[in-house]
Structure formats: structure tokens, C-alpha cells
Design a protein around this motif. Sequence first.
Motif, PDB file in Angstrom:
ATOM      1  N   LEU A   1      21.426  -5.848 -69.197  1.00  0.00           N
ATOM      2  CA  LEU A   1      21.892  -5.591 -70.556  1.00  0.00           C
ATOM      3  C   LEU A   1      22.676  -4.279 -70.618  1.00  0.00           C
ATOM      4  O   LEU A   1      23.736  -4.229 -71.200  1.00  0.00           O
ATOM      5  N   THR A   3      24.293  -2.730 -68.285  1.00  0.00           N
ATOM      6  CA  THR A   3      25.582  -2.876 -67.604  1.00  0.00           C
ATOM      7  C   THR A   3      26.592  -3.535 -68.535  1.00  0.00           C
ATOM      8  O   THR A   3      27.734  -3.104 -68.632  1.00  0.00           O
ATOM      9  N   THR A   4      26.161  -4.568 -69.233  1.00  0.00           N
ATOM     10  CA  THR A   4      27.041  -5.259 -70.177  1.00  0.00           C
ATOM     11  C   THR A   4      27.474  -4.327 -71.299  1.00  0.00           C
ATOM     12  O   THR A   4      28.649  -4.274 -71.654  1.00  0.00           O
ATOM     13  N   LEU A   5      26.523  -3.557 -71.843  1.00  0.00           N
ATOM     14  CA  LEU A   5      26.855  -2.637 -72.926  1.00  0.00           C
ATOM     15  C   LEU A   5      27.821  -1.551 -72.454  1.00  0.00           C
ATOM     16  O   LEU A   5      28.750  -1.184 -73.169  1.00  0.00           O
ATOM     17  N   LYS A   6      27.616  -1.034 -71.250  1.00  0.00           N
ATOM     18  CA  LYS A   6      28.530  -0.014 -70.712  1.00  0.00           C
ATOM     19  C   LYS A   6      29.930  -0.584 -70.533  1.00  0.00           C
ATOM     20  O   LYS A   6      30.918   0.083 -70.821  1.00  0.00           O
ATOM     21  N   LYS A   7      30.028  -1.832 -70.062  1.00  0.00           N
ATOM     22  CA  LYS A   7      31.333  -2.476 -69.900  1.00  0.00           C
ATOM     23  C   LYS A   7      32.039  -2.634 -71.242  1.00  0.00           C
ATOM     24  O   LYS A   7      33.254  -2.636 -71.318  1.00  0.00           O
ATOM     25  N   MET A   8      31.258  -2.753 -72.317  1.00  0.00           N
ATOM     26  CA  MET A   8      31.820  -2.904 -73.654  1.00  0.00           C
ATOM     27  C   MET A   8      32.217  -1.553 -74.254  1.00  0.00           C
ATOM     28  O   MET A   8      32.738  -1.491 -75.355  1.00  0.00           O
TER      29      MET A   8
END
Length: 76
Positions: A1, A3-8
Motif C-alpha cells: 500500500l 509503495t502505491t501511495l508513494k507512486k501517487m
Amino acid sequence: LMTTLKKMGMLPGVPDLCIIKNGRAYFMEVKTKVGKVKEQQSIIMSRLTNLGCPSIVVRSLEDVKTILTVWSIIPF
């Protein structure tokens, strides 16, 4: 989760909640009664406050009610 938030584009340490009223931003970091504020969170909250955006840690619904009243966001 995370990692996904950082990518966003999410930045670590940014408070959990942002409230905007009349063009002014207010920030709340939500923690449990024993939760600790991380160093990065403390740094960002200090910077936000220095920029004129109040930032605080809340640990209960009562804390939220109190601070929303102090900030004149919602009268309780």
C-alpha cells in the motif's frame, strides 16, 4: 500500500487530515493514545505551522471536537 501511495505522490510525514475553511488549511495527525509522532511528521507539522497552517496531533474524538472549536471550524 505504501509503495502505491508513494507512486501517487504521497509524501511521508504529511498529516492524515487536511481541513480547508475560508481559504485556510488546517492539519490533523491522528494517533492512538500511545502512538508516537515520527520525526518526519514532527518536522512537516512544524513547517506547516510556521507557514500559517495550524497542525496538531489528535488522539480521540474529544480532541477533534476541541480543536475544531478552537480553530472556529465547527461550533460544538
